[in-house]
Write an enzyme that holds these catalytic residues in place. Structure first.
Site, PDB file in Angstrom:
ATOM      1  N   ILE A 151      32.449  36.205  25.499  1.00 18.96           N
ATOM      2  CA  ILE A 151      33.404  36.493  26.590  1.00 18.96           C
ATOM      3  C   ILE A 151      32.674  36.393  27.920  1.00 18.96           C
ATOM      4  CG2 ILE A 151      35.068  38.156  27.519  1.00 18.96           C
ATOM      5  CD1 ILE A 151      34.905  39.667  24.840  1.00 18.96           C
ATOM      6  N   ASN A 166      36.812  33.727  30.677  1.00 23.51           N
ATOM      7  CA  ASN A 166      37.601  34.727  31.406  1.00 23.51           C
ATOM      8  C   ASN A 166      37.141  34.960  32.846  1.00 23.51           C
ATOM      9  OD1 ASN A 166      39.296  37.323  31.659  1.00 23.51           O
ATOM     10  ND2 ASN A 166      37.172  38.033  31.929  1.00 23.51           N
ATOM     11  N   TYR A 169      43.049  28.962  44.312  1.00 24.51           N
ATOM     12  CA  TYR A 169      43.282  29.640  43.024  1.00 24.51           C
ATOM     13  C   TYR A 169      44.347  28.896  42.209  1.00 24.51           C
ATOM     14  CZ  TYR A 169      44.076  33.390  39.633  1.00 24.51           C
ATOM     15  OH  TYR A 169      44.188  34.122  38.473  1.00 24.51           O
ATOM     16  N   LYS A 201      43.653  27.135  38.550  1.00 22.65           N
ATOM     17  CA  LYS A 201      44.292  27.535  37.282  1.00 22.65           C
ATOM     18  C   LYS A 201      45.131  26.388  36.708  1.00 22.65           C
ATOM     19  CE  LYS A 201      42.417  31.552  36.847  1.00 22.65           C
ATOM     20  NZ  LYS A 201      41.533  31.918  35.752  1.00 22.65           N
ATOM     21  N   THR A 247      43.669  45.101  37.631  1.00 25.91           N
ATOM     22  CA  THR A 247      42.212  44.914  37.625  1.00 25.91           C
ATOM     23  C   THR A 247      41.722  44.874  39.075  1.00 25.91           C
ATOM     24  OG1 THR A 247      42.276  42.513  37.845  1.00 25.91           O
ATOM     25  CG2 THR A 247      42.498  43.379  35.599  1.00 25.91           C
TER      26      THR A 247
HETATM   27  N1  LIG Z   1      44.442  40.437  37.309  1.00 24.84           N
HETATM   28  C1  LIG Z   1      45.448  39.582  37.255  1.00 24.84           C
HETATM   29  O1  LIG Z   1      46.593  39.893  37.643  1.00 24.84           O
HETATM   30  C2  LIG Z   1      45.246  38.220  36.666  1.00 24.84           C
HETATM   31  C3  LIG Z   1      46.370  37.398  36.473  1.00 24.84           C
HETATM   32  C4  LIG Z   1      46.200  36.124  35.945  1.00 24.84           C
HETATM   33  C5  LIG Z   1      44.939  35.690  35.614  1.00 24.84           C
HETATM   34  N2  LIG Z   1      43.846  36.486  35.826  1.00 24.84           N
HETATM   35  C6  LIG Z   1      42.524  35.960  35.457  1.00 24.84           C
HETATM   36  O2  LIG Z   1      41.872  36.888  34.621  1.00 24.84           O
HETATM   37  C7  LIG Z   1      40.468  36.655  34.680  1.00 24.84           C
HETATM   38  C8  LIG Z   1      39.748  37.986  34.803  1.00 24.84           C
HETATM   39  O3  LIG Z   1      40.093  38.576  36.034  1.00 24.84           O
HETATM   40  P1  LIG Z   1      40.408  40.129  36.207  1.00 24.84           P
HETATM   41  O4  LIG Z   1      41.792  40.222  36.696  1.00 24.84           O
HETATM   42  O5  LIG Z   1      40.003  40.864  34.987  1.00 24.84           O
HETATM   43  O6  LIG Z   1      39.491  40.448  37.474  1.00 24.84           O
HETATM   44  P2  LIG Z   1      38.067  41.127  37.661  1.00 24.84           P
HETATM   45  O7  LIG Z   1      38.113  42.508  37.155  1.00 24.84           O
HETATM   46  O8  LIG Z   1      37.713  40.856  39.069  1.00 24.84           O
HETATM   47  O9  LIG Z   1      37.115  40.297  36.689  1.00 24.84           O
HETATM   48  C9  LIG Z   1      36.435  39.140  37.069  1.00 24.84           C
HETATM   49  C10 LIG Z   1      35.199  39.010  36.179  1.00 24.84           C
HETATM   50  O10 LIG Z   1      34.540  37.779  36.522  1.00 24.84           O
HETATM   51  C11 LIG Z   1      33.149  38.063  36.718  1.00 24.84           C
HETATM   52  N3  LIG Z   1      32.543  37.153  37.671  1.00 24.84           N
HETATM   53  C12 LIG Z   1      32.882  36.996  38.984  1.00 24.84           C
HETATM   54  N4  LIG Z   1      32.049  36.128  39.566  1.00 24.84           N
HETATM   55  C13 LIG Z   1      31.168  35.726  38.608  1.00 24.84           C
HETATM   56  C14 LIG Z   1      30.065  34.831  38.606  1.00 24.84           C
HETATM   57  N5  LIG Z   1      29.686  34.162  39.696  1.00 24.84           N
HETATM   58  N6  LIG Z   1      29.375  34.668  37.442  1.00 24.84           N
HETATM   59  C15 LIG Z   1      29.730  35.354  36.338  1.00 24.84           C
HETATM   60  N7  LIG Z   1      30.764  36.206  36.275  1.00 24.84           N
HETATM   61  C16 LIG Z   1      31.475  36.382  37.408  1.00 24.84           C
HETATM   62  C17 LIG Z   1      33.132  39.498  37.244  1.00 24.84           C
HETATM   63  O11 LIG Z   1      31.904  40.124  36.977  1.00 24.84           O
HETATM   64  P3  LIG Z   1      30.697  40.325  38.015  1.00 24.84           P
HETATM   65  O12 LIG Z   1      31.307  40.577  39.361  1.00 24.84           O
HETATM   66  O13 LIG Z   1      29.963  41.462  37.413  1.00 24.84           O
HETATM   67  O14 LIG Z   1      29.952  39.043  37.956  1.00 24.84           O
HETATM   68  C18 LIG Z   1      34.217  40.147  36.395  1.00 24.84           C
HETATM   69  O15 LIG Z   1      33.688  40.589  35.165  1.00 24.84           O
HETATM   70  C19 LIG Z   1      40.253  35.707  35.853  1.00 24.84           C
HETATM   71  O16 LIG Z   1      40.032  34.398  35.354  1.00 24.84           O
HETATM   72  C20 LIG Z   1      41.569  35.768  36.609  1.00 24.84           C
HETATM   73  O17 LIG Z   1      41.827  34.604  37.322  1.00 24.84           O
HETATM   74  C21 LIG Z   1      43.979  37.741  36.352  1.00 24.84           C
END
Ligand SMILES: NC(=O)c1ccc[n+]([C@@H]2O[C@H](COP(=O)([O-])OP(=O)(O)OC[C@H]3O[C@@H](n4cnc5c(N)ncnc54)[C@H](OP(=O)(O)O)[C@@H]3O)[C@@H](O)[C@H]2O)c1
Length: 233
Positions: free
Chosen positions: A8, A78, A142, A146, A175
């Site tokens: 993951i 992810n 974004y 996607k 999140t």
């Molecule tokens: N939240 C929503 O409503 C939503 C809706 C649709 C899709 N998504 C998608 O869900 C996925 C997870 O997002 P989330 O909502 O769970 O947000 P989040 O809590 O901000 O998670 C993002 C994750 O990506 C990691 N990350 C960021 N920059 C990175 C880098 N340079 N290298 C490695 N890891 C990195 C972050 O960890 P570190 O900062 O520790 O590196 C964190 O674990 C994303 O792809 C997002 O586009 C989210």
């Protein structure tokens, strides 16, 4: 014996963290990949962490993609960023490149490596988004990233008909990424009030709910479309 092995990306918060916790609890081995780990991975015998900044191509190539000893090996692309929230004219090369590297290029390279290197039963998932299909003013990078991920999943699924390859739309999930959206400039993002409202009305999906849906998908017998919404599972 474990149920299988999950790799993951982005386990320090949000969906990735919730999935790592749920998968360890369910009996999977979990390799978390990203800049930061999470307590569940650090404290569990079936948890492992590999530190990698996914915008760094050398780090992406170094991620160990070991096959499961028992059960399927499952890659969850992810990690992601909402990217710059601004009108297109205001976004420079560096911000665009960061968003595209993290959201698109790293998952593409990791998936290509995974499909070549991993043996036995395998599955690949991308955290997609409704923003792939619906244009949102101020979110050009974004939305484009996607949409690219969804199309990449469709093409790879055609090339590998025997491997389960999917991109899932998780809905609006509670999140840190949603907090960034709520804190963005309302000048750049006309629909911001709608996101604040959804949060205040308690309409956001919990990341733990998304994680439970994914655990069901990993073992589902029925046919699931390449692009699916977790709310339909
Ligand atoms: N939240 C929503 O409503 C939503 C809706 C649709 C899709 N998504 C998608 O869900 C996925 C997870 O997002 P989330 O909502 O769970 O947000 P989040 O809590 O901000 O998670 C993002 C994750 O990506 C990691 N990350 C960021 N920059 C990175 C880098 N340079 N290298 C490695 N890891 C990195 C972050 O960890 P570190 O900062 O520790 O590196 C964190 O674990 C994303 O792809 C997002 O586009 C989210």
């Amino acid at each position: 014996m474990s149920l299988g092995r999950l790799i993951i990306t982005g386990v320090s918060s949000g969906i990735g963290k919730a999935l790592a916790e749920a998968a360890l609890e369910a009996g999977y081995e979990v390799l978390g990949v990203g800049r930061r780990s999470c307590d569940a991975i650090e404290s569990h015998a079936r948890g492992q962490f590999f530190q990698a900044n996914l915008t760094d191509p050398i780090a992406v190539e170094a991620i160990p993609l070991l096959s499961a000893v028992s059960g399927p090996t499952i890659l969850i692309n992810n990690a992601g960023t909402i990217g710059p929230i601004a009108s297109t004219a205001e976004v420079g090369h560096e911000e665009l490149a960061h968003c595209m590297h993290l959201n698109v290029v790293a998952p593409m390279r990791l998936t290509a490596r995974f499909l070549q290197e991993v043996e036995g039963e395998k599955q690949v998932y991308f955290t997609g988004s409704g923003a792939a299909n619906y244009p949102i003013e101020g979110w050009a990078a974004y939305c484009a990233s996607k949409a690219a991920v969804h199309q990449y999943a469709e093409v790879v699924a055609m090339e590998h008909p025997k491997v389960r390859i999917h991109a899932f739309r998780p809905g609006k999930v509670d999140t840190p990424m949603q907090a960034v959206i709520r804190e963005s400039s309302s000048q750049a993002f006309a629909d911001k009030a709608h996101f604040i409202d959804a949060y205040e009305q308690g309409e956001l999906v919990k990341p733990e709910q998304v994680a439970q849906k994914l655990l069901q998908v990993f073992v589902a017998d029925s046919e699931i479309p390449v692009i699916f919404s977790t709310s339909n599972i």
